[in-house]
Design a protein around this motif. Structure first.
Motif, PDB file in Angstrom:
ATOM      1  N   ASP A 222     -46.116  34.615  -1.562  1.00  0.00           N
ATOM      2  CA  ASP A 222     -47.057  33.768  -2.306  1.00  0.00           C
ATOM      3  C   ASP A 222     -47.613  34.474  -3.535  1.00  0.00           C
ATOM      4  O   ASP A 222     -48.751  34.245  -3.930  1.00  0.00           O
ATOM      5  CB  ASP A 222     -48.194  33.332  -1.386  1.00  0.00           C
TER       6      ASP A 222
ATOM      7  N   ASP B   1     -48.338  35.186  -7.307  1.00  0.00           N
ATOM      8  CA  ASP B   1     -48.489  34.324  -8.480  1.00  0.00           C
ATOM      9  C   ASP B   1     -47.531  34.828  -9.560  1.00  0.00           C
ATOM     10  O   ASP B   1     -47.915  35.500 -10.511  1.00  0.00           O
ATOM     11  CB  ASP B   1     -49.940  34.366  -8.973  1.00  0.00           C
TER      12      ASP B   1
ATOM     13  N   ASP C 217     -44.845  35.484 -12.551  1.00  0.00           N
ATOM     14  CA  ASP C 217     -44.747  35.175 -13.976  1.00  0.00           C
ATOM     15  C   ASP C 217     -43.494  35.882 -14.501  1.00  0.00           C
ATOM     16  O   ASP C 217     -43.434  37.107 -14.438  1.00  0.00           O
ATOM     17  CB  ASP C 217     -45.985  35.671 -14.716  1.00  0.00           C
TER      18      ASP C 217
END
Length: 940
Positions: free
Chosen positions: A258, A260, A262
């Motif tokens: 999980d 985040d 980029d």
């Protein structure tokens, strides 16, 4: 370049474990350097070829719609906050690999693939996140990696591909490896731990036992809750005692899904690369062959006369364009010798030519345990044979019945006169191994040349010196791979199980290649002006080192067990002390509990939290707290020290003891370093800690046989002495001549303190500067070593150069020499080629400059040590019962009857102190400290 593209059930997401592949490529492929400046590019070349092949070969349904290369970011991750010792056993990456890290990122972008990395997370976590997101959208995912940690992600929609073996890893393959389905891999790893990443697990529980227990109890938590029901006492007690560490281990091995990330998954859409950017990168790296292949793939044919279908990466070497005239290897001309008459023919041919390549085939890579399976001979190009002696399967050349071969005793009896005849030169490749095996069969081939060491004298720092690498470099020929005839993995055959036809093709070629390498490389010693290096320093090393390896050193298993118990007791005492200070029990091995005690309960200042909200409890944090007078952090640090000594050394070393000899037989590498230093492995005895009193206790377990003692003879400050000579430092040279404490003298010169008023702290600072200067230490590094601030450390260095201006002049001249020639030289003429010395990147160039400054000093010390080792067998022959056992750093270790110790010490000191003579004359005396004792530690 990538673009935004929706992920659908028809999508194929390919995620490359970039960091994992870089390390595998670095160790698996031959070293390569860029021609114009010597920059190491081997791993980058392998990485770039892998990217090109993968993007070019995948077609139709296998072609990726989304693609990214994932890397580990530098620095610690959230796992270090969970467990401070996570990956603490990993050393620094190889020096030649460090400058290649940023180049692999450049390669990814050049091929149009995002190079993704995120601070605080490992590449595996990012791969896990992308994979689970894609899987949830119904897409198919391929992870390019063989890392077992990623196998927990495998499912019906997620598979792995090992790029080195071109092997797909699905649920079936995962179950074959772990004994459980992919969804239980995490629980298996939590129990079994991982020595590579220093995941503790439960001691004594391996993968097979873990799988068995999980099959019985279902999952980790159920198993731990019901551990008291396990009938086997050992397993029950270990699980009850180490349940908390199993849970900590689960947090360490569980990949985060999980993050985040980029860029986001949709932004990994595949498009064609920017052609101009791609060719700029390939040309900058000097990948001419790959450039040609890319041009052909893009419809632009060939370039620079190189065939675009040539799959080899060009090896940067002085000999790349100067090929051996005959590079055709005709396997049909090799003979399998199965009778005494035919063997007599080959022996006669060897006497006729006066030079014969000799190579052994065995059933093990350990010369101390290997059994001879066959002997290979070569007398001319394509005139080679294989003499099978101990094959057990495969049939004869017609494939029928038991293999026909000569009686081993008869064959060796016939070969002995050839092997021992001084009129016939024997040529081997890495001949140390063969000599070690021959010795166990009462054979001692002489005289000999070693093509590995000839190449090492010529090209160390330029290319590798293994036979396959040398054949590819100089002949553009790839020898038959062992895996081609023996298979791979658990089904791989030992050489005695291989059929004679295949064995002959493989083995005779080895001898053929070796003889051609000798013909090609030996004359270059003179033209390159390194004949003396090979003849006087390297040539005789194989038989000296092979004998040392066979001797081994006795190890007291009971002492190792006692030390393990002692370290356990020290840990228990420190644990009790920590509980008393904290006013309550907690797990010292749990970073989470340590952080809560220090910063929540005790409220100590200086705490830092990670993004996950956990307290950081790394070494730097605890050291800072301890330096501020806090007792608990120091107690925890001491506990960790004993924990590492126990797990890494006293426990692990017991498994390295040969059960037949009760001795440890390490393996020494003669051509692995740029400077000529030896390295050791299996076990690496150079890594045994000696800087602390507790670490030195491990050497107590290395002992002499009854009635004997060990003698340790150590060159005293040899690199500082050589620096004084090479930089022409009158004050230091006089100090060494007068026997003055060199560190006290340095402190006196720098700080204006009289020798009579010298304090230990001032001397310690001078010592750190003296040794740091040799390795090009920075103000930052010196500040860390001496405990002063960076500004003060910078002043120390400035003052040092003012007091000893010859050092600055030596450094500047050495860097200039390296940049002009591409190499620096030892006093004996060994050329140490410096990769990256003309690099444009300041960081990589500074790294190469530090290598250039140190290499002549360390290399000359290594040359002196080699000369001492070569002279030693004849020197100690007069001391009955004396034998040389080990070479570690600047030290030689011997074993001798107790009543002859003084005679040996005198002989060894004289030999070592004058080993450099008459080849070179030094303006400083060489001093050797030697002492006898019943164990290695006391012999210092």
């Amino acid at each position: 370049m990538s673009q935004s593209k929706p992920v659908t059930p028809q999508s194929h997401v390919v995620l490359v474990d970039g960091s994992g592949y870089i390390f595998r490529a670095f160790h698996a492929l031959p070293p390569l350097t860029r021609k114009r400046d010597g920059l190491p590019i081997g791993a980058v070349a392998g990485f770039s070829n892998m990217l090109f092949k993968m993007l070019k070969d995948q077609k139709d349904e296998s072609r990726p719609t989304h693609f990214a290369v994932i890397f580990d970011a530098s620095g610690q991750t959230f796992r270090n906050d969970i467990y401070d010792l996570y990956k603490a056993n990993r050393g620094e990456p190889p020096e030649d690999l460090v400058p290649q890290f940023p180049l692999t990122r450049d390669a990814s972008r050049a091929f149009g693939a995002p190079a993704v990395e995120m601070t605080g997370f490992e590449a595996d976590d990012l791969i896990a996140t992308y994979a689970r997101q894609a899987e949830a959208l119904g897409a198919r995912v391929t992870i390019i990696s063989s890392d077992k940690d990623l196998m927990q992600l495998v499912s019906d929609r997620v598979s792995m591909l090992d790029p080195m073996k071109n092997k797909t890893i699905g649920p079936k393959e995962v179950e074959e490896k772990f004994g459980v389905s992919p969804d239980k891999v995490i629980d298996v790893q939590s129990l079994a731990g991982d020595s590579v990443d220093n995941v503790p697990g439960v001691p004594g529980i391996g993968v097979k036992t873990a799988a068995l227990l999980l099959d019985q109890y279902g999952d980790l938590e159920t198993l731990l809750e019901r551990a008291g029901e396990i009938p086997q006492k050992g397993r029950r007690e270990k699980l009850l005692e180490h349940a908390d560490m199993a849970r900590v281990s689960k947090k360490l091995v569980t990949l985060k899904c999980d993050v985040d990330v980029d860029p986001v998954l949709e932004d990994l859409g595949v498009t064609d690369p920017d052609v101009e950017q791609l060719f700029d990168f390939l040309e900058e790296m000097g990948f001419r062959t790959l450039t040609a292949r890319v041009r052909q793939a893009l419809g632009e044919g060939v370039t620079d006369g190189i065939r675009a279908d040539d799959t080899k990466v060009e090896v940067a070497s002085p000999a790349t364009r100067d090929r051996y005239p005959n590079t055709v290897f005709d396997h049909t001309k090799y003979e399998c010798v199965q009778s005494a008459d035919r063997l007599a023919h080959w022996i006669a041919r060897a006497f006729e030519t006066g030079v014969v390549a000799v190579d052994l085939e065995t059933d093990s890579l350990d010369s101390r345990a290997a059994n001879m399976v066959g002997v290979c001979l070569a007398v001319e190009d394509n005139e080679a044979c294989y003499v099978p002696l101990a094959h057990t399967g495969g049939g004869d050349l017609l494939g029928d019945g038991a293999p026909e071969q000569m009686d081993m005793d008869r064959a060796l009896e016939m070969l002995a006169p050839l092997l021992h005849d001084a009129s016939v030169l024997k040529v081997g490749q890495n001949f140390k191994y063969d000599l070690g095996v021959f010795k166990r069969y009462d054979l001692n081939p002489t005289p000999y040349d070693d093509t590995m060491l000839i190449s090492y004298a010529l090209h160390n720092g330029i290319n590798g010196h293994g036979m396959d690498t040398l054949s590819e470099t100089h002949f553009a020929h790839s020898p038959v791979p062992f895996k081609e005839i023996a298979g791979t993995g658990k089904n791989q055959k030992t050489f005695d199980q291989i059929g004679l036809e295949e064995a002959t093709r493989y083995a005779a070629e080895d001898a053929d290649v070796t003889l051609r390498l000798w013909k090609y490389l030996k004359p270059k010693l003179a033209t390159s002006q390194v004949t003396r290096v090979y003849e006087a320093i390297d040539r005789d090393m194989p038989h000296v080192v092979a004998k040392m390896e066979n001797e081994g050193i006795k190890v007291d298993r009971a002492e190792l067990a006692r030390l393990s118990s002692y370290f356990s007791q020290k840990m228990a005492g420190l644990e009790a002390e920590a509980h008393e200070i904290a006013e309550g029990p907690f797990n010292l091995g749990s970073p989470k509990q340590v952080g809560e005690i220090l910063f929540d309960k005790m409220g100590l200042e200086g705490g830092k939290k990670t993004k996950t909200g956990a307290w950081q409890t790394g070494v730097d944090i605890l050291e800072d707290l301890a330096d501020n007078g806090e007792p608990l952090p120091r107690t925890i640090l001491n506990w960790r020290q004993f924990s590492k000594l126990k797990s890494t050394y006293t426990d692990a070393l017991q498994a390295q003891i040969n059960p037949e000899t009760e001795r440890v037989h390490t393996s020494f590498s003669l051509a692995a370093t740029t400077t000529g230093r030896l390295s050791s492995s299996d076990p690496n005895l150079q890594n045994i800690p000696i800087r602390t009193e507790e670490g030195r206790k491990i050497r107590d377990a290395f002992i002499a046989e009854a009635g004997h003692v060990l003698v340790a003879a150590d060159y005293s400050q040899i690199e500082l002495r050589l620096l004084a000579h090479m930089a022409d430092l009158p004050t230091m040279k006089q100090a060494f001549a007068d026997g003055v404490d060199i560190h006290a003298l340095t402190a006196s010169e720098m700080f204006g303190v009289k020798l009579a008023d010298m304090t230990p702290d001032i001397r310690r600072q001078a010592k750190a500067i003296n040794f740091g200067i040799i390795y090009g230490i920075s103000a930052f590094g010196l500040a860390k070593n001496t405990g002063v601030d960076r500004g003060t450390a910078a002043e120390f260095i400035k003052t040092y150069f003012e007091k000893f201006p010859g050092i600055r002049a030596y450094m500047d001249a050495t860097k200039a020499e390296a940049k002009e020639r591409g190499y620096v030289s030892t006093l004996f003429g060994r050329k140490c080629h410096i990769a990256g010395i003309r690099e444009r990147n300041p960081q990589r160039r500074a790294f190469a400059e530090r290598q250039a400054i140190n290499a002549p000093i360390q290399g000359t010390a290594a040359d002196i040590m080699r000369r001492a080792m070569i002279k030693m067998p004849d020197a100690i022959a007069s001391v009955e019962g004396a034998r040389m056992l080990l070479q570690v750093h600047d030290e030689l270790v011997f074993e001798v009857p107790e009543d002859r110790a003084d005679a040996l010490i005198s002989t060894v000191k004289t030999t070592m102190e004058h080993a450099h003579e008459p080849a070179i004359t030094l303006s400083v005396p060489i001093d050797v400290e030697a002492q006898a004792a019943t164990n290695w530690n006391d012999a210092h």
